[in-house]
Design an enzyme around this catalytic site. Structure first.
Site, PDB file in Angstrom:
ATOM      1  N   GLU A  95     -22.892  32.039  44.854  1.00  0.00           N
ATOM      2  CA  GLU A  95     -21.497  32.034  44.389  1.00  0.00           C
ATOM      3  C   GLU A  95     -21.387  30.859  43.431  1.00  0.00           C
ATOM      4  O   GLU A  95     -21.386  29.701  43.859  1.00  0.00           O
ATOM      5  CB  GLU A  95     -20.538  31.847  45.575  1.00  0.00           C
ATOM      6  N   LYS A 127     -26.035  22.675  54.813  1.00  0.00           N
ATOM      7  CA  LYS A 127     -26.018  21.392  54.103  1.00  0.00           C
ATOM      8  C   LYS A 127     -24.746  21.323  53.261  1.00  0.00           C
ATOM      9  O   LYS A 127     -24.622  21.993  52.238  1.00  0.00           O
ATOM     10  CB  LYS A 127     -27.226  21.241  53.168  1.00  0.00           C
ATOM     11  N   CYS A 157     -13.321  27.163  41.391  1.00  0.00           N
ATOM     12  CA  CYS A 157     -14.164  28.120  40.671  1.00  0.00           C
ATOM     13  C   CYS A 157     -13.320  29.245  40.074  1.00  0.00           C
ATOM     14  O   CYS A 157     -13.685  29.850  39.080  1.00  0.00           O
ATOM     15  CB  CYS A 157     -15.226  28.685  41.592  1.00  0.00           C
TER      16      CYS A 157
HETATM   17  P1  NAD Z   1     -23.467  21.551  42.787  1.00  0.00           P
HETATM   18  O1  NAD Z   1     -24.176  22.756  42.314  1.00  0.00           O
HETATM   19  O2  NAD Z   1     -23.706  20.276  42.087  1.00  0.00           O
HETATM   20  O3  NAD Z   1     -23.801  21.265  44.339  1.00  0.00           O
HETATM   21  C1  NAD Z   1     -23.574  22.243  45.336  1.00  0.00           C
HETATM   22  C2  NAD Z   1     -24.446  21.936  46.538  1.00  0.00           C
HETATM   23  O4  NAD Z   1     -25.822  22.084  46.177  1.00  0.00           O
HETATM   24  C3  NAD Z   1     -24.302  20.520  47.076  1.00  0.00           C
HETATM   25  O5  NAD Z   1     -24.373  20.542  48.484  1.00  0.00           O
HETATM   26  C4  NAD Z   1     -25.524  19.825  46.490  1.00  0.00           C
HETATM   27  O6  NAD Z   1     -25.943  18.690  47.222  1.00  0.00           O
HETATM   28  C5  NAD Z   1     -26.554  20.928  46.564  1.00  0.00           C
HETATM   29  N1  NAD Z   1     -27.708  20.792  45.671  1.00  0.00           N
HETATM   30  C6  NAD Z   1     -27.796  20.086  44.526  1.00  0.00           C
HETATM   31  N2  NAD Z   1     -29.022  20.204  43.998  1.00  0.00           N
HETATM   32  C7  NAD Z   1     -29.728  21.015  44.824  1.00  0.00           C
HETATM   33  C8  NAD Z   1     -31.061  21.526  44.812  1.00  0.00           C
HETATM   34  N3  NAD Z   1     -31.920  21.243  43.839  1.00  0.00           N
HETATM   35  N4  NAD Z   1     -31.452  22.345  45.817  1.00  0.00           N
HETATM   36  C9  NAD Z   1     -30.582  22.678  46.802  1.00  0.00           C
HETATM   37  N5  NAD Z   1     -29.333  22.200  46.876  1.00  0.00           N
HETATM   38  C10 NAD Z   1     -28.889  21.393  45.892  1.00  0.00           C
HETATM   39  O7  NAD Z   1     -21.926  21.945  42.789  1.00  0.00           O
HETATM   40  P2  NAD Z   1     -20.671  21.030  43.093  1.00  0.00           P
HETATM   41  O8  NAD Z   1     -20.516  20.067  41.964  1.00  0.00           O
HETATM   42  O9  NAD Z   1     -20.755  20.523  44.485  1.00  0.00           O
HETATM   43  O10 NAD Z   1     -19.475  22.107  43.075  1.00  0.00           O
HETATM   44  C11 NAD Z   1     -18.850  22.542  41.923  1.00  0.00           C
HETATM   45  C12 NAD Z   1     -19.435  23.857  41.440  1.00  0.00           C
HETATM   46  O11 NAD Z   1     -19.339  24.825  42.476  1.00  0.00           O
HETATM   47  C13 NAD Z   1     -18.663  24.454  40.270  1.00  0.00           C
HETATM   48  O12 NAD Z   1     -19.555  24.933  39.313  1.00  0.00           O
HETATM   49  C14 NAD Z   1     -17.883  25.602  40.893  1.00  0.00           C
HETATM   50  O13 NAD Z   1     -17.555  26.639  40.010  1.00  0.00           O
HETATM   51  C15 NAD Z   1     -18.821  26.051  41.945  1.00  0.00           C
HETATM   52  N6  NAD Z   1     -18.085  26.778  42.975  1.00  0.00           N
HETATM   53  C16 NAD Z   1     -18.212  28.144  43.022  1.00  0.00           C
HETATM   54  C17 NAD Z   1     -17.491  28.878  43.967  1.00  0.00           C
HETATM   55  C18 NAD Z   1     -17.633  30.367  44.071  1.00  0.00           C
HETATM   56  O14 NAD Z   1     -17.274  30.904  45.121  1.00  0.00           O
HETATM   57  N7  NAD Z   1     -18.141  31.074  43.082  1.00  0.00           N
HETATM   58  C19 NAD Z   1     -16.631  28.218  44.851  1.00  0.00           C
HETATM   59  C20 NAD Z   1     -16.532  26.836  44.765  1.00  0.00           C
HETATM   60  C21 NAD Z   1     -17.264  26.125  43.829  1.00  0.00           C
END
Ligand code: NAD
Length: 491
Positions: A256, A181, A290
């Site tokens: 992650e 997803k 990130c």
């Molecule tokens: P997010 O957590 O809002 O969403 C990530 C994914 O999770 C999306 O596909 C979203 O639709 C889904 N999601 C949302 N609610 C959910 C739920 N209740 N159950 C299952 N899935 C759900 O993150 P974002 O805004 O898309 O991305 C930014 C974040 O990602 C930042 O905090 C960044 O640090 C982190 N990030 C971490 C890494 C890493 O490798 N550590 C890499 C890239 C981004």
């Protein structure tokens, strides 16, 4: 390249075919740089997740992928890497249209992603168990590594194809089937990836894409009883919710999550190199990274010169139309994120930080663009210095001693990446040992290689991606014990 006149429409991808969602609805993605619709993706629901999991499980149970040799799986993954490069322009354009990032950087990411498929292809043939020959004359044992089963992969919007490629090839290398997803904001390249996998002869059902919102689609994946593992990249808050949901049927989770990564600059550091790394670390991908070096801890003796040179160099970074080759920063993902970033800048001002540069919106006719922003004299405990901003905002915190810098660096809930610039290897080694983070860079930043594992300490995550054990994350280990000759009676 130009913005297409019509948005491109995508369906879900289930069992090797493009298929409409149960709702028949589509999510319209508006380009954050151009304010016009660029893609329509099917809005999935829980029943679509169920269809995808059924297809994935059937493919897994049939052994059509899980039971073939590592060499055969490897050939498919290598072919995918080549095909991604052949479709690079198309993929990069979609990434730029949906995310707002500069096209040149999106192209680089496709190449990086292809490299991950090659790395996983090589690992396919190197998945070993152990044997134990010290259990006595009548016994010998071995461990077998087996694919864990059907895995759910959930990805964010900042590096869509790249992060999908940190997960999918390794899961496939292990022999798993997957349902992925992508973020509802940036789903297109994951759907093109599904086409690429089919073009490269991956059997139907092994890789499925269900697009849509976190709830219901992500939620349904985490709840589904036939999913054995969730690998998630995204925010710490959603990661915690996913771990709680997955606990209901004790799935394995790999998380992650966010970071607030400290770059320590010592007085003896090579200033030119630090300034370049700081610029890249803080402003690459508009700081929506990130691994962003969003807090730079600078020793007092070098701090004034560092700020002066960094500001001068940062002024040369062009913010604007992501299709133009000289744009170094494109658009912010959406207005909500833009407001969040500006809120942090305001909080920094109120906490006593000095705004050396930027601090506001770039006035343009269309799109969400923010200025490159540098804050100096930021209190180390302020929100802008301890929380993830995810925007082009760099906070400078000054310190006197390395011990003080390490203490500040470790004083957050995060532990993703960190680094030190110094010419003294004793200082470098001390920091490398004491920084509580999954990555420590010494005299560099944002340098990644598939050979090195990646992940976070503390609330930055659970488990590791990449590295030599990347495929093992997607396996179960089974102990097999052979009793040799006539078995000795127990009673
Ligand atoms: P997010 O957590 O809002 O969403 C990530 C994914 O999770 C999306 O596909 C979203 O639709 C889904 N999601 C949302 N609610 C959910 C739920 N209740 N159950 C299952 N899935 C759900 O993150 P974002 O805004 O898309 O991305 C930014 C974040 O990602 C930042 O905090 C960044 O640090 C982190 N990030 C971490 C890494 C890493 O490798 N550590 C890499 C890239 C981004």
């Amino acid at each position: 390249m130009k913005v297409p006149e019509q948005p491109r429409q995508f369906n879900l991808w289930i069992n090797g075919n493009s298929t409409a969602s149960a709702s028949g609805r589509y999510i319209t993605r508006i380009s954050p740089a151009h304010d016009c619709p660029v893609t329509l993706v099917a809005e999935g629901a829980a029943e679509d997740v169920d269809r995808a999991v059924v297809a994935a499980k059937e493919s897994f149970d049939s052994g059509v992928w899980a039971s073939i040799s590592g060499a055969e799986r490897s050939a498919v993954l290598y072919a995918v890497a080549d095909r991604l490069i052949e479709r690079k322009d198309e993929l990069a354009l979609l990434e730029t249209l949906e995310s707002g990032k500069p096209l040149s950087q999106a192209g680089f990411e496709v190449e990086w992603a292809a490299g991950l498929w090659k790395h996983a292809a090589a690992l396919c043939r190197h998945l070993y168990g152990e044997s134990c020959n010290t259990l006595g004359a009548g016994t010998v044992s071995m461990t077998l590594r087996e694919p864990i089963g059907v895995v759910g992969l959930i990805t964010p919007w900042n590096f869509p194809l790249l992060i999908a490629s940190q997960k999918a090839p390794y899961a496939l290398a292990a022999g798993c089937s997957a349902v992925i997803k992508p973020s509802e904001l940036t789903s297109a390249t994951t759907l093109v990836l599904a086409e690429v996998l089919k073009e490269c002869d991956l059997p139907d059902g092994v890789f499925n894409v269900v697009t849509g919102y976190g709830s219901p689609v992500g939620q349904a994946l985490c709840e589904h009883k036939d999913i054995e593992m969730i690998s998630f990249t995204g925010s710490t808050n959603v990661g915690k919710a996913i771990a709680a949901t997955a606990a209901c049927n004790l799935k394995k989770v790999c998380l992650e999550l966010g970071g607030k990564n400290p770059m320590i600059v010592m007085d003896d550091a090579d200033l030119e190199s630090v300034v370049d790394a700081a610029r890249l670390g803080a402003f690459f991908n508009m700081g929506e990274c990130c691994n962003a070096s969003s807090r730079i801890l600078v020793q007092e003796g070098i701090a004034d010169r560092f700020v002066e040179q960094l500001t001068t160099f940062a002024e040369g970074l062009k913010v604007g139309e992501p299709m133009e080759e000289d744009s170094k920063l494109g658009a912010i993902i959406n207005e909500a994120q833009e407001q969040k970033i500006l809120g942090y800048v305001q909080a920094g001002r109120e906490a006593g930080a000095t705004v050396c540069m930027g601090g506001g919106k770039v006035e343009t006719e269309k799109g969400c663009f923010l200025e490159v922003t540098i804050l100096d004299h930021v209190p180390s405990d302020s929100s802008v210095a301890t929380e993830e901003v995810f925007g082009p905002v760099l906070s400078i915190v000054r310190f006197k001693t390395l011990d003080e810098a390490i203490a500040i660096a470790n004083r957050t809930d995060f532990g993703l990446s960190s680094g030190i610039f110094t010419n003294d290897y004793n200082q470098a080694m001390k920091a490398a040992r004491q920084l509580r983070a999954g990555t420590v860079w010494v005299n560099t930043w944002l340098e990644g290689h598939p050979e090195l594992s990646f992940g976070g300490y503390k609330q930055s995550g659970l488990g590791r991606e990449l590295g030599s054990r990347a495929v093992e994350e997607y396996t179960e280990e089974k102990s097999v014990l052979f009793s040799l000759g006539k078995r000795q009676p127990w009673w």
